[in-house]
Motif scaffolding. Structure first.
Motif, mmCIF file in Angstrom:
data_model
loop_
_atom_site.group_PDB
_atom_site.id
_atom_site.type_symbol
_atom_site.label_atom_id
_atom_site.label_comp_id
_atom_site.label_asym_id
_atom_site.label_seq_id
_atom_site.Cartn_x
_atom_site.Cartn_y
_atom_site.Cartn_z
ATOM 1 N N UNK A 194 0.814 -1.214 0.000
ATOM 2 C CA UNK A 194 0.000 0.000 0.000
ATOM 3 C C UNK A 194 0.852 1.270 0.000
ATOM 4 N N UNK A 195 2.121 1.154 0.371
ATOM 5 C CA UNK A 195 2.985 2.343 0.393
ATOM 6 C C UNK A 195 3.311 2.863 -1.013
ATOM 7 N N UNK A 196 3.056 2.067 -2.028
ATOM 8 C CA UNK A 196 3.315 2.486 -3.401
ATOM 9 C C UNK A 196 2.192 3.348 -3.972
ATOM 10 N N UNK A 197 1.107 3.486 -3.239
ATOM 11 C CA UNK A 197 -0.064 4.189 -3.753
ATOM 12 C C UNK A 197 -0.449 5.324 -2.821
ATOM 13 N N UNK A 198 -0.946 6.395 -3.401
ATOM 14 C CA UNK A 198 -1.351 7.559 -2.626
ATOM 15 C C UNK A 198 -2.702 7.325 -1.952
ATOM 16 N N UNK A 199 -3.597 6.691 -2.655
ATOM 17 C CA UNK A 199 -4.946 6.486 -2.146
ATOM 18 C C UNK A 199 -4.977 5.381 -1.091
ATOM 19 N N UNK A 200 -5.670 5.621 0.012
ATOM 20 C CA UNK A 200 -5.787 4.574 1.039
ATOM 21 C C UNK A 200 -6.627 3.381 0.578
ATOM 22 N N UNK A 201 -7.349 3.548 -0.498
ATOM 23 C CA UNK A 201 -8.190 2.468 -1.008
ATOM 24 C C UNK A 201 -7.351 1.227 -1.302
ATOM 25 N N UNK A 202 -6.134 1.427 -1.777
ATOM 26 C CA UNK A 202 -5.280 0.281 -2.082
ATOM 27 C C UNK A 202 -4.902 -0.479 -0.810
ATOM 28 N N UNK A 203 -4.702 0.244 0.272
ATOM 29 C CA UNK A 203 -4.448 -0.402 1.562
ATOM 30 C C UNK A 203 -5.631 -1.234 2.000
ATOM 31 N N UNK A 204 -6.820 -0.731 1.763
ATOM 32 C CA UNK A 204 -8.025 -1.478 2.111
ATOM 33 C C UNK A 204 -8.116 -2.751 1.288
ATOM 34 N N UNK A 205 -7.819 -2.615 0.002
ATOM 35 C CA UNK A 205 -7.883 -3.777 -0.893
ATOM 36 C C UNK A 205 -6.837 -4.819 -0.489
ATOM 37 N N UNK A 206 -5.606 -4.357 -0.244
ATOM 38 C CA UNK A 206 -4.547 -5.286 0.180
ATOM 39 C C UNK A 206 -4.923 -5.966 1.497
ATOM 40 N N UNK A 207 -5.554 -5.223 2.398
ATOM 41 C CA UNK A 207 -5.978 -5.803 3.671
ATOM 42 C C UNK A 207 -7.014 -6.899 3.442
ATOM 43 N N UNK A 208 -7.956 -6.644 2.560
ATOM 44 C CA UNK A 208 -8.975 -7.651 2.243
ATOM 45 C C UNK A 208 -8.380 -8.906 1.633
ATOM 46 N N UNK A 209 -7.444 -8.712 0.713
ATOM 47 C CA UNK A 209 -6.790 -9.861 0.071
ATOM 48 C C UNK A 209 -5.978 -10.658 1.093
ATOM 49 N N UNK A 210 -5.205 -9.960 1.922
ATOM 50 C CA UNK A 210 -4.367 -10.641 2.916
ATOM 51 C C UNK A 210 -5.225 -11.339 3.964
ATOM 52 N N UNK A 211 -6.334 -10.725 4.353
ATOM 53 C CA UNK A 211 -7.226 -11.353 5.318
ATOM 54 C C UNK A 211 -7.787 -12.654 4.749
ATOM 55 N N UNK A 212 -8.196 -12.610 3.507
ATOM 56 C CA UNK A 212 -8.676 -13.834 2.852
ATOM 57 C C UNK A 212 -7.579 -14.883 2.786
ATOM 58 N N UNK A 213 -6.376 -14.451 2.452
ATOM 59 C CA UNK A 213 -5.253 -15.380 2.343
ATOM 60 C C UNK A 213 -4.926 -16.023 3.693
ATOM 61 N N UNK A 214 -5.006 -15.243 4.782
ATOM 62 C CA UNK A 214 -4.724 -15.812 6.108
ATOM 63 C C UNK A 214 -5.750 -16.882 6.478
ATOM 64 N N UNK A 215 -6.972 -16.717 5.999
ATOM 65 C CA UNK A 215 -7.992 -17.742 6.247
ATOM 66 C C UNK A 215 -7.787 -18.950 5.335
ATOM 67 N N UNK A 216 -7.479 -18.690 4.069
ATOM 68 C CA UNK A 216 -7.308 -19.790 3.113
ATOM 69 C C UNK A 216 -6.061 -20.624 3.382
ATOM 70 N N UNK A 217 -5.020 -20.005 3.914
ATOM 71 C CA UNK A 217 -3.791 -20.759 4.184
ATOM 72 C C UNK A 217 -4.010 -21.846 5.226
ATOM 73 N N UNK A 218 -5.122 -21.784 5.937
ATOM 74 C CA UNK A 218 -5.433 -22.797 6.948
ATOM 75 C C UNK A 218 -5.648 -24.177 6.330
ATOM 76 N N UNK A 219 -5.711 -24.242 5.005
ATOM 77 C CA UNK A 219 -5.802 -25.545 4.321
ATOM 78 C C UNK A 219 -4.505 -26.332 4.480
ATOM 79 N N UNK A 220 -3.428 -25.642 4.813
ATOM 80 C CA UNK A 220 -2.124 -26.279 4.967
ATOM 81 C C UNK A 220 -1.870 -26.544 6.453
ATOM 82 N N UNK A 221 -1.450 -27.764 6.762
ATOM 83 C CA UNK A 221 -1.323 -28.243 8.135
ATOM 84 C C UNK A 221 -0.659 -27.301 9.123
ATOM 85 N N UNK A 222 0.507 -26.819 8.816
ATOM 86 C CA UNK A 222 1.245 -25.983 9.763
ATOM 87 C C UNK A 222 0.676 -24.567 9.861
#
Length: 158
Positions: free
Chosen positions: A71-99
């Motif tokens: 998000x530091x590459x973009x002026x608009x905070x909207x990109x930070x929101x989008x990155x947060x949404x993607x990362x939040x989804x990824x943290x949930x989806x990574x639970x498919x892997x044992x560790x």
């Protein structure tokens, strides 16, 4: 009830040691306590639990770093929101892997990283060592229980 006393004594003793170690080496105490808490909350015992705590916490640190850096590459905070949404989804989806299947561990690592403004060098040592202290507390509690059980058996056989 006796097990609670063992847990209380080992936790109190090793929490005191952790505070001394953290102070001596300039580590952030509360981060270590969150690593320790992750070890106990994730539910596995022994080295498997330690490894899971390390993996999930570290993954959260990575995702937060990615959000902050991306998000530091973009002026608009909207990109930070989008990155947060993607990362939040990824943290949930990574639970498919044992560790990585303890989702709160990832969120703990992520929150620490935001709180520390992505200072990875200040985050990782106490986070990893804190989980080791959790493992040590668990082992000390088990040892105290074993010693008491052995002593009870000796007393009963006399």
């Amino acid at each position: 009830m006796q097990q609670r006393w063992h847990a209380a004594i080992s936790a109190g003793l090793l929490a005191t040691v952790w505070c001394g170690v953290a102070d001596t080496f300039g580590l952030i105490t509360w981060i270590g306590f969150l690593g320790c808490s992750t070890f106990f909350a994730q539910g596995r015992s022994g080295f498997a639990g330690l490894l899971q705590a390390w993996c999930t916490n570290t993954s959260g640190v990575f995702w937060a770093w990615l959000i902050i850096s991306g998000s530091s590459f973009f002026v608009s905070p909207v990109f930070g929101w989008i990155f947060t949404g993607i990362a939040t989804s990824a943290m949930c989806l990574q639970a498919c892997f044992g560790k990585l299947n303890f989702i709160p561990g990832a969120f703990i690592g992520c929150c620490i990283t935001f709180a520390m403004s992505a200072d990875i060098a200040a985050i990782m040592p106490p986070l990893l060592i804190g989980a080791v202290f959790g493992y040590a507390m668990s082992r000390l509690t088990d040892l105290m229980g074993y010693c008491q059980t052995s002593r009870s058996r000796e007393t009963q056989t006399k």
